[in-house]
Design a protein around this motif. Structure first.
Motif, PDB file in Angstrom:
ATOM      1  N   ASP A 397      74.876   3.913  36.421  1.00 52.93           N
ATOM      2  CA  ASP A 397      73.771   4.579  35.713  1.00 52.93           C
ATOM      3  C   ASP A 397      74.021   6.088  35.614  1.00 52.93           C
ATOM      4  N   ARG A 398      74.598   6.658  36.656  1.00 50.56           N
ATOM      5  CA  ARG A 398      74.900   8.096  36.626  1.00 50.56           C
ATOM      6  C   ARG A 398      75.933   8.404  35.553  1.00 50.56           C
ATOM      7  N   LEU A 399      76.966   7.557  35.447  1.00 49.70           N
ATOM      8  CA  LEU A 399      77.982   7.772  34.426  1.00 49.70           C
ATOM      9  C   LEU A 399      77.403   7.598  33.029  1.00 49.70           C
ATOM     10  N   VAL A 400      76.575   6.579  32.832  1.00 52.46           N
ATOM     11  CA  VAL A 400      75.974   6.349  31.525  1.00 52.46           C
ATOM     12  C   VAL A 400      75.120   7.548  31.106  1.00 52.46           C
ATOM     13  N   ALA A 401      74.329   8.073  32.016  1.00 53.92           N
ATOM     14  CA  ALA A 401      73.490   9.242  31.718  1.00 53.92           C
ATOM     15  C   ALA A 401      74.363  10.440  31.336  1.00 53.92           C
ATOM     16  N   ALA A 402      75.469  10.624  32.044  1.00 59.36           N
ATOM     17  CA  ALA A 402      76.360  11.738  31.746  1.00 59.36           C
ATOM     18  C   ALA A 402      77.005  11.576  30.374  1.00 59.36           C
ATOM     19  N   LEU A 403      77.391  10.351  30.018  1.00 60.65           N
ATOM     20  CA  LEU A 403      78.007  10.117  28.714  1.00 60.65           C
ATOM     21  C   LEU A 403      77.007  10.304  27.582  1.00 60.65           C
ATOM     22  N   ARG A 404      75.781   9.911  27.799  1.00 63.41           N
ATOM     23  CA  ARG A 404      74.745  10.156  26.785  1.00 63.41           C
ATOM     24  C   ARG A 404      74.547  11.650  26.585  1.00 63.41           C
ATOM     25  N   ASP A 405      74.561  12.390  27.678  1.00 67.48           N
ATOM     26  CA  ASP A 405      74.423  13.841  27.600  1.00 67.48           C
ATOM     27  C   ASP A 405      75.612  14.452  26.870  1.00 67.48           C
ATOM     28  N   LEU A 406      76.808  13.941  27.154  1.00 73.72           N
ATOM     29  CA  LEU A 406      78.008  14.410  26.461  1.00 73.72           C
ATOM     30  C   LEU A 406      77.868  14.233  24.959  1.00 73.72           C
ATOM     31  N   ALA A 407      77.442  13.046  24.554  1.00 75.32           N
ATOM     32  CA  ALA A 407      77.307  12.755  23.122  1.00 75.32           C
ATOM     33  C   ALA A 407      76.244  13.622  22.464  1.00 75.32           C
ATOM     34  N   GLU A 408      75.164  13.888  23.176  1.00 77.97           N
ATOM     35  CA  GLU A 408      74.082  14.705  22.613  1.00 77.97           C
ATOM     36  C   GLU A 408      74.490  16.163  22.428  1.00 77.97           C
TER      37      GLU A 408
END
Length: 509
Positions: A397-408
């Motif tokens: 979940d931490r990695l997914v949140a970070a990747l979403r932030d990266l994309a945004e």
């Protein structure tokens, strides 16, 4: 002579009795090396021998707080873990149990990583001047093996995936064509699975090799866990390979630098293998590293299917999330449509970030700087997250949140991802063997002036450490372009004297 023979028989009987009395049990429930370390301490033993730290008795307080238990386990393998004759056979028994676990006739433990295993594998199968057929997506350690063994390589081209711009496995047909064209070949070495988790049809390749009466060596560094779960591709030994090496730390619970080399059948001379292994192994192997290989074997024999099954569930959770993030392009089982792909390990979660307008290097730096996330791979266009048995839902979940932030925080207009030459353009003339070139007189030339020169070093963007050029090959325009563009994009390169890539080392004259 009769007296000598009598004493020899007495010594053999004594050694057999000591093995029974020693700490090493042949039960698969045992961990012989750890059991021996425990027995040493329980006996209140006192060693006047190496290592000098004497079980960590006099350490810097900061070191003791972090590594104290490791120092306590760091005994000498002689007069520590075993006796001076090694008649307790502690490591021997541990290796026999590992051979059973991996389906091999023999397994040897390496504390020099899979680099040591590769060096041994090549030197044990071919002699100086003999020909070995090698997959061109070889790891840099295989080039080191070619240099030090003096073997002459012929290259087997792996299947190249234009969509993902990565090499998968070699096909049985490519192996057959190579062997038909080079009847002098003494062995074949392939990489399966690849760094991206793609496995070759090792069984069919083994059939081709054996039909030509040559052994098959498999760099199975990323596939050590395959025998322990039915949803993963079959392991190299189970697929008919003669010699297989695996990294225990890459996918199992071994410490860094732990590896094994497994042999099956009679095509590899076991005596030559053992003697070759000894020439590359340290005479002071780390008991801590050996113990971690032993412990990983027991853990995965007993609980591997459950541990790997949970990791596969986590990887699927991560994959579904990445597939839903705009700008990220996920590599999946579509690769199985390729001729060089017979199996796929989904724990290697590879995805392209080029549609965000940034390189993988930039994405990796951003994730590290903003979310303290470290990934297994970054290159000019992609990232890889390696999921293991030790991960949990919170980590995913931490990695997914970070990747979403990266994309945004990035858009497709943010920059330009370099377009690097592919294998067809990079392949070049081989002028000398790797050994001849490596030991030749050398000079340094500017990278811009390298076209036509013969390399004496291996240029390996890392990871994954696949050489862009091998000693003995001639620089062409595409290789120079790749080196210049890659360096400008931020790749890290090993195997060269000048890591800035301003100059390269070539044959003088």
């Amino acid at each position: 002579m009769a007296k000598v023979e009598i004493q020899r028989n007495v010594n053999k009987a004594k050694a057999k009795l000591e093995q029974v009395r020693g700490p090493a049990s042949k039960s698969e429930d045992a961990v012989p090396v750890i059991d021996a370390i425990r027995a040493f301490h329980e006996a209140d033993s006192c060693a006047f021998a190496i290592p000098a730290h004497k079980g960590g008795r006099c350490l810097d307080p900061d070191v003791e707080a972090l590594l104290g238990s490791a120092f306590a386990a760091d005994l000498s393998m002689l007069n520590g873990v075993d006796n001076r004759h090694q008649s307790w056979q502690v490591q021997t028994v541990a290796q026999e149990l590992a051979a059973q676990a991996f389906g091999a006739d023999e397994t040897l433990f390496s504390t020099g990583g899979s680099t040591q295993s590769v060096l041994v594998a090549v030197a044990a199968t071919v002699r100086p001047g003999e020909t070995i057929a090698v997959a061109r997506n070889l790891h840099k350690s295989a080039v080191s093996a070619l240099i030090h063994s003096g073997a002459r390589p012929v290259w087997i081209e792996p299947d190249y995936d234009e969509r993902w711009q990565v090499a998968h496995g070699v096909t049985p047909e490519a192996v057959r064509e190579t062997l038909d064209a080079h009847r002098e070949t003494r062995a074949v070495m392939i990489v399966s699975p690849t760094y991206y988790g793609v496995a070759s049809d090792v069984a069919a390749i083994a059939d081709v090799c054996h039909g030509h009466d040559v052994p098959l060596v498999v760099d199975d560094a990323w596939g050590a866990l395959f025998p322990f779960h039915p949803d993963l591709p079959p392991g190299g030994i189970h697929s008919g390979a003669d010699l297989v090496l695996g990294s225990v730390h890459k996918s199992m619970s071994g410490l860094a630098q732990t590896s094994f080399l497994s042999r099956k059948g009679t095509r590899i001379d076991p005596t030559r293998l053992a003697l070759t292994f000894e020439t590359f192994a340290s005479s002071s192997s780390s008991a801590v590293l050996v113990a971690s290989i032993d412990a990983a074997r027991r853990q995965f024999v007993h609980d591997g299917e459950r541990l790997i099954g949970h990791a596969l569930e986590l990887a699927q959770r991560l994959r579904l999330a990445i597939a839903a993030i705009p700008g990220l392009d996920l590599m999946g089982e579509e690769v199985l449509l390729r001729p060089g792909a017979s199996g796929f390990n989904p724990l290697h979660v590879t995805f392209d970030v080029k549609d965000l307008g940034i390189t993988g290097y930039e994405a990796s730096d951003w994730l590290r700087g903003h979310h303290q996330i470290a990934l297994e791979l970054d290159d000019h266009r992609r990232l890889m997250a390696l999921v293991s048995f030790a991960d949990d839902e919170a980590a995913i979940d931490r990695l997914v949140a970070a990747l979403r932030d990266l994309a945004e925080h990035h858009s497709g207009d943010a920059g330009k991802v370099p377009q690097l030459p592919g294998p067809a353009d990079l392949r070049t003339e081989t002028v000398m063997t790797p050994r001849e070139a490596f030991y030749a007189p050398t000079r340094m030339v500017a990278i811009e002036d390298a076209v036509g020169e013969i390399a004496t070093e291996m240029m390996c963007p890392y990871p994954p450490g696949i050489p862009l050029i091998v000693p003995g090959e001639r620089y062409n325009e595409a290789i120079v372009e790749y080196a210049r563009e890659g360096a400008a994009a931020g790749f890290f390169v090993e195997g060269v004297a000048d890591q800035s890539m301003a100059e390269v080392r070539v044959v003088a004259g």
